[in-house]
Structures are given as structure tokens and as C-alpha cells.
Design a protein around this motif. Structure first.
Motif, PDB file in Angstrom:
ATOM      1  N   MET A  44       0.836  -1.193   0.000  1.00 16.57           N
ATOM      2  CA  MET A  44       0.000   0.000   0.000  1.00 16.57           C
ATOM      3  C   MET A  44       0.874   1.247   0.000  1.00 16.57           C
ATOM      4  N   SER A  45       0.683   2.102  -0.974  1.00 18.02           N
ATOM      5  CA  SER A  45       1.507   3.308  -1.083  1.00 18.02           C
ATOM      6  C   SER A  45       1.172   4.347  -0.012  1.00 18.02           C
ATOM      7  N   SER A  46       0.022   4.182   0.640  1.00 22.15           N
ATOM      8  CA  SER A  46      -0.404   5.175   1.630  1.00 22.15           C
ATOM      9  C   SER A  46       0.344   5.059   2.947  1.00 22.15           C
ATOM     10  N   VAL A  47       1.068   3.955   3.160  1.00 25.94           N
ATOM     11  CA  VAL A  47       1.868   3.795   4.374  1.00 25.94           C
ATOM     12  C   VAL A  47       3.255   3.287   3.999  1.00 25.94           C
ATOM     13  N   LYS A  48       4.206   3.579   4.873  1.00 28.33           N
ATOM     14  CA  LYS A  48       5.552   3.018   4.751  1.00 28.33           C
ATOM     15  C   LYS A  48       5.665   1.897   5.769  1.00 28.33           C
ATOM     16  N   THR A  49       6.224   0.759   5.358  1.00 31.97           N
ATOM     17  CA  THR A  49       6.277  -0.407   6.243  1.00 31.97           C
ATOM     18  C   THR A  49       7.711  -0.886   6.394  1.00 31.97           C
ATOM     19  N   SER A  50       8.115  -1.128   7.637  1.00 35.03           N
ATOM     20  CA  SER A  50       9.421  -1.728   7.927  1.00 35.03           C
ATOM     21  C   SER A  50       9.214  -2.998   8.736  1.00 35.03           C
ATOM     22  N   VAL A  51       9.978  -4.039   8.407  1.00 36.10           N
ATOM     23  CA  VAL A  51       9.894  -5.315   9.130  1.00 36.10           C
ATOM     24  C   VAL A  51      11.278  -5.665   9.657  1.00 36.10           C
ATOM     25  N   VAL A  52      11.369  -5.807  10.967  1.00 45.46           N
ATOM     26  CA  VAL A  52      12.628  -6.156  11.617  1.00 45.46           C
ATOM     27  C   VAL A  52      12.427  -7.456  12.381  1.00 45.46           C
ATOM     28  N   ALA A  53      13.339  -8.405  12.195  1.00 46.07           N
ATOM     29  CA  ALA A  53      13.307  -9.668  12.931  1.00 46.07           C
ATOM     30  C   ALA A  53      14.493  -9.702  13.881  1.00 46.07           C
ATOM     31  N   PHE A  54      14.297 -10.322  15.035  1.00 49.09           N
ATOM     32  CA  PHE A  54      15.399 -10.360  15.993  1.00 49.09           C
ATOM     33  C   PHE A  54      15.384 -11.637  16.816  1.00 49.09           C
ATOM     34  N   GLY A 107      18.455 -17.236  20.980  1.00 48.97           N
ATOM     35  CA  GLY A 107      18.076 -16.451  22.157  1.00 48.97           C
ATOM     36  C   GLY A 107      17.264 -15.233  21.793  1.00 48.97           C
ATOM     37  N   THR A 108      17.178 -14.286  22.732  1.00 44.32           N
ATOM     38  CA  THR A 108      16.356 -13.096  22.518  1.00 44.32           C
ATOM     39  C   THR A 108      17.013 -11.884  23.168  1.00 44.32           C
ATOM     40  N   ASP A 109      17.165 -10.805  22.391  1.00 50.57           N
ATOM     41  CA  ASP A 109      17.613  -9.519  22.931  1.00 50.57           C
ATOM     42  C   ASP A 109      16.665  -8.454  22.385  1.00 50.57           C
ATOM     43  N   ILE A 110      15.560  -8.251  23.108  1.00 49.24           N
ATOM     44  CA  ILE A 110      14.509  -7.350  22.633  1.00 49.24           C
ATOM     45  C   ILE A 110      14.985  -5.904  22.675  1.00 49.24           C
ATOM     46  N   ALA A 111      15.687  -5.528  23.735  1.00 50.93           N
ATOM     47  CA  ALA A 111      16.140  -4.147  23.887  1.00 50.93           C
ATOM     48  C   ALA A 111      17.026  -3.737  22.705  1.00 50.93           C
ATOM     49  N   LYS A 112      17.892  -4.623  22.274  1.00 52.42           N
ATOM     50  CA  LYS A 112      18.787  -4.342  21.149  1.00 52.42           C
ATOM     51  C   LYS A 112      17.985  -4.080  19.877  1.00 52.42           C
ATOM     52  N   SER A 113      16.919  -4.844  19.677  1.00 56.18           N
ATOM     53  CA  SER A 113      16.093  -4.679  18.479  1.00 56.18           C
ATOM     54  C   SER A 113      15.322  -3.363  18.517  1.00 56.18           C
ATOM     55  N   ILE A 114      14.777  -3.019  19.685  1.00 59.49           N
ATOM     56  CA  ILE A 114      14.042  -1.747  19.786  1.00 59.49           C
ATOM     57  C   ILE A 114      14.981  -0.580  19.516  1.00 59.49           C
ATOM     58  N   ALA A 115      16.225  -0.679  20.000  1.00 55.40           N
ATOM     59  CA  ALA A 115      17.206   0.381  19.743  1.00 55.40           C
ATOM     60  C   ALA A 115      17.425   0.552  18.238  1.00 55.40           C
ATOM     61  N   TYR A 116      17.476  -0.554  17.517  1.00 58.34           N
ATOM     62  CA  TYR A 116      17.624  -0.472  16.055  1.00 58.34           C
ATOM     63  C   TYR A 116      16.401   0.208  15.434  1.00 58.34           C
ATOM     64  N   CYS A 117      15.224  -0.170  15.895  1.00 59.02           N
ATOM     65  CA  CYS A 117      13.985   0.405  15.337  1.00 59.02           C
ATOM     66  C   CYS A 117      13.878   1.899  15.632  1.00 59.02           C
ATOM     67  N   GLN A 118      14.398   2.325  16.770  1.00 61.66           N
ATOM     68  CA  GLN A 118      14.379   3.757  17.085  1.00 61.66           C
ATOM     69  C   GLN A 118      15.114   4.564  16.014  1.00 61.66           C
ATOM     70  N   GLU A 119      16.140   3.973  15.430  1.00 63.54           N
ATOM     71  CA  GLU A 119      16.904   4.659  14.384  1.00 63.54           C
ATOM     72  C   GLU A 119      16.103   4.786  13.092  1.00 63.54           C
ATOM     73  N   LEU A 120      15.060   3.961  12.927  1.00 62.51           N
ATOM     74  CA  LEU A 120      14.235   4.011  11.720  1.00 62.51           C
ATOM     75  C   LEU A 120      13.172   5.110  11.786  1.00 62.51           C
ATOM     76  N   VAL A 121      12.907   5.616  12.981  1.00 62.66           N
ATOM     77  CA  VAL A 121      11.830   6.587  13.170  1.00 62.66           C
ATOM     78  C   VAL A 121      12.259   7.955  12.638  1.00 62.66           C
ATOM     79  N   GLU A 122      11.482   8.492  11.712  1.00 64.00           N
ATOM     80  CA  GLU A 122      11.760   9.818  11.147  1.00 64.00           C
ATOM     81  C   GLU A 122      10.788  10.864  11.692  1.00 64.00           C
ATOM     82  N   SER A 123       9.515  10.506  11.756  1.00 63.47           N
ATOM     83  CA  SER A 123       8.491  11.419  12.276  1.00 63.47           C
ATOM     84  C   SER A 123       7.702  10.667  13.350  1.00 63.47           C
TER      85      SER A 123
END
Length: 387
Positions: free
Chosen positions: A242-252, A278-294
Motif C-alpha cells: 500500500m503506497s499510503s503507508v511506509k512499512t518496515s519489518v525487523v526480525a530479531f 536467544g532473545t535480545d529485545i532491547a537491542k532490536s528496539i534500539a535499532y527500530c528507534q533509528e528508523l523513526v523519522e516522524s
């Protein structure tokens, strides 16, 4: 149900070793169909010598493909699809029949099932070359089922939410917001023409990409997440189209994988996940924070069982930072096949205490969840289980 039918059912449940006892209770011989059912169930639940073709297969070798094919054929003929799915899963767990997923002729006969698809994705690196195409076709069956459940409603939900928010002066008949245009021009109603003569026409903004919502799906790819990964991946691909939204998918797991480039095809996306580890959720959220523009136009989903193997305090801090920035933050708890949620209750309660929605949602209600979140409405009532 007659007494004889009840006795026959109990005989099927308890197995062939109880036949003599049931005969002493007045039970007769099983019918031909019941004997076939008995044989199909005994292959998985029976004692020594009752498996596929008896006990001659040898330790560790498992049943031959012809025996498995006949068993699968009998199973699908004799039982409802729901029972077939349960028995197939038990076959893998009880008999170690992972080769059932690795033979191309067998993959083509398997009943579509979320748990089997999850197992297949976990085994994808072990699948021999001859079976890879059959494996993709099996995953495709699951994708098509989920797509039928979600696609149209996801598109309608996003369109409904965004069309209420943005308008544009660009002249396009297909983009006219008729309800708003009529409402804003009621004072220009012509008695003579018996029609509204609009002085201004409002249009939905279908062209601007600079002010689009950015939807980020941060997906836990640990081995327990199979069904959630399947639903999330299909939804992600619908959104990405859908062109009306931008979508990012991150796996961790303990590493981060940005799978956004694979969103053109849900099967490719699913095969991009590396389930397990294993699982490192905090590390993944930190990566996603860098994707946020607005932040005000960002909708962030963390999809996880919250079994944090890293720093739980850092996980909570990262979520709080995202929320404080102005992004909409939602935590979707893992669900098993059938919609039963499972998660780390302590972490879920702490997230909920931060006023971040944290709950499991039935897959069929994901479109409604999206629409409410994009509108900024309450998500109350959507939870399978509220943290």
C-alpha cells in the motif's frame, strides 16, 4: 449414539490391546472403517509393533515414504481437518518424523497447518534441494489462507483510517471525499436545481509520501513464535503493498535482521526468518528507534513473548523512550495456533503499567486493531488476554 458406538469409540481411544476386554463387555468387532481409523491412530499412538507397517523399520530410520503416504491418505479420508492437523503434529513430536517435512511427495499431501509450517520454517536450512519447491508450496498454502483472512480487511482498515485524516486540493475525481464535500457545502444548496453546488471540493490525499504513516513491525523470531510470525508476515506484506503507508519489518533474536526488502512476497519474507536462538529485545528496539523519522506518524508494534534474554530494564527504557517521542507503541503478545497467548507475565505487567497497550489479539481482529491505532482510538475490547 448407541451403546455399541460408545464402546467402539472407547476401544479406538484405548487401542488394540484392549480388544479382548471390550469383547467381554459386549463390544463386537470393529467395522472396516473403524479398523482403518484404528490403524491410522495406532501408527502414532500405538505400542511397539503398531507403527507404520510394524516394527521392522529399524531404530532411527523411521517409516518409508510409501507407508507415510498411505497413512496420510487414510488420515485425511477418515478424519476432519482439525483432527488431521493434531495427529500430524503428534506424528512429528512422538515419532521424530521430521522427514515427513523433507520429502517432496509427502509435503504435497500435508494438510495446511500453522504448527507444521512453523516446524518447516525451522528446518528450512536442512531441507534438501529436491524438496525446496514443495516446501515453498506448502508455506504458500498457509499464506493464502491467512491472506484470505486478513488482506481485504487490512486494506479497508488502513484506507478508512487515513482517508479521514488527510485531504488535498489536487483535482482527481477518484479521490473526491464526497461526504465531507457535501457536508461543507450544504449552505450552497440550489432549490432550483435541487442539488448542492459546491464552492470547494475536498480530496483524499493519495499522492503525498512525505507525510505517510510509518508502520514498524519488530518481530521476535525465537522458536516459540511460529504462528505469530506467520500472521505478522502476511500482514506486513499487505501493508508494504500500500503506497499510503511506509512499512518496515525487523526480525530479531540476539541479532537484528531488517527484512523490509523481502516484503514483496510473503513466502520470501517467511523464509528470511531464522527461527530459534536467544532473545535480545532491547537491542532490536534500539535499532527500530533509528528508523523513526516522524514520531507523530509512527506506529510501532513489538510482537514477542517478552522472554527477554538481554537487559529487561533496557527493554522497558527503550519502550518508554519511543512512547515519549510521540510514536504510537503497541506490544502484541505471542499466540499459539488457536489463539492462546503465552508470554512473560512480569515483563508484560511492567509494560502495561507504562500505559503501553500490551495484549494478545485474535488474528482476525488485526485489521480492526490497525484502524483504531491509526485513528488514535482506544484498543480496549480487542484483547485475547490483557497484561
Amino acid at each position: 449414539m448407541t451403546q455399541q458406538n460408545r464402546i467402539a469409540r472407547w476401544r479406538l481411544i484405548l487401542g488394540s490391546q484392549t480388544q479382548e476386554s471390550f469383547e467381554q463387555m459386549g463390544g463386537g468387532a470393529l467395522s472396516q472403517e473403524e479398523l482403518l481409523m484404528d490403524g491410522a491412530l495406532a501408527a502414532i499412538y500405538g505400542g511397539p509393533g503398531e507403527g507404520f507397517g510394524g516394527g521392522g523399520s529399524g531404530a532411527g530410520k523411521g517409516p518409508s515414504a510409501p507407508h507415510l503416504s498411505k497413512w496420510l491418505g487414510d488420515l485425511r479420508t477418515l478424519f476432519d481437518p482439525e483432527i488431521v492437523a493434531v495427529v500430524q503434529n503428534d506424528a512429528i513430536e512422538r515419532k521424530g518424523l521430521k522427514q515427513l517435512l523433507l520429502e517432496p511427495e509427502l509435503l504435497e499431501t500435508l494438510e495446511p497447518d500453522l504448527n507444521l509450517a512453523s516446524t518447516l520454517l525451522m528446518l528450512k536450512d536442512q531441507i534438501p534441494k529436491k524438496s525446496k519447491e514443495s516446501a515453498r508450496k506448502f508455506i504458500q498454502k498457509i499464506v493464502e489462507e491467512i491472506n484470505r483472512l486478513l488482506e481485504n480487511d487490512v486494506r479497508r482498515a488502513v484506507t478508512a483510517a487515513l482517508n479521514r485524516r488527510a485531504h488535498s486540493p489536487l483535482p482527481s475525481a477518484a479521490a473526491i471525499d464526497f461526504p465531507l464535500t457535501i457536508r461543507r457545502n450544504l449552505q450552497h444548496y440550489s432549490q432550483e436545481l435541487q442539488a448542492v453546488i459546491p464552492e470547494r471540493v475536498w480530496f483524499f490525499d493519495r499522492s503525498s509520501k512525505t507525510n505517510r504513516w510509518h508502520i514498524i513491525l519488530d518481530i521476535d523470531q525465537s522458536g516459540s513464535m511460529g504462528p505469530s510470525i506467520l500472521y505478522s508476515s502476511v500482514m506486513a506484506c499487505v501493508l508494504a503493498s500500500m503506497s499510503s503507508v511506509k512499512t518496515s519489518v525487523v526480525a530479531f533474536d540476539t541479532q537484528i535482521m531488517d527484512l523490509t526488502p523481502l516484503c514483496a512476497d510473503p513466502v520470501d519474507l517467511l523464509f528470511g526468518f531464522q527461527m530459534g536462538g536467544g532473545t535480545d529485545i532491547a537491542k532490536s528496539i534500539a535499532y527500530c528507534q533509528e528508523l523513526v523519522e516522524s514520531p507523530a506518524k509512527t506506529l510501532f508494534f513489538l510482537i514477542s513473548d517478552l522472554e527477554e534474554g538481554g537487559n529487561r530494564a533496557a527493554l522497558l527504557r527503550r519502550l518508554e523512550e519511543l512512547k515519549s517521542s510521540g510514536a504510537a507503541v503497541i506490544v502484541l503478545l505471542a499466540i499459539a495456533d488457536g489463539g492462546k497467548p503465552y508470554y512473560d507475565a512480569v515483563t508484560a505487567q511492567r509494560i502495561a503499567a507504562m500505559d503501553i497497550p500490551c495484549f494478545a489479539c485474535a488474528p482476525e481482529r488485526l485489521p480492526e486493531l490497525l484502524e483504531r491505532a491509526l485513528r488514535g482510538h482506544s484498543l480496549e475490547g480487542l484483547a485475547v488476554h490483557q497484561a
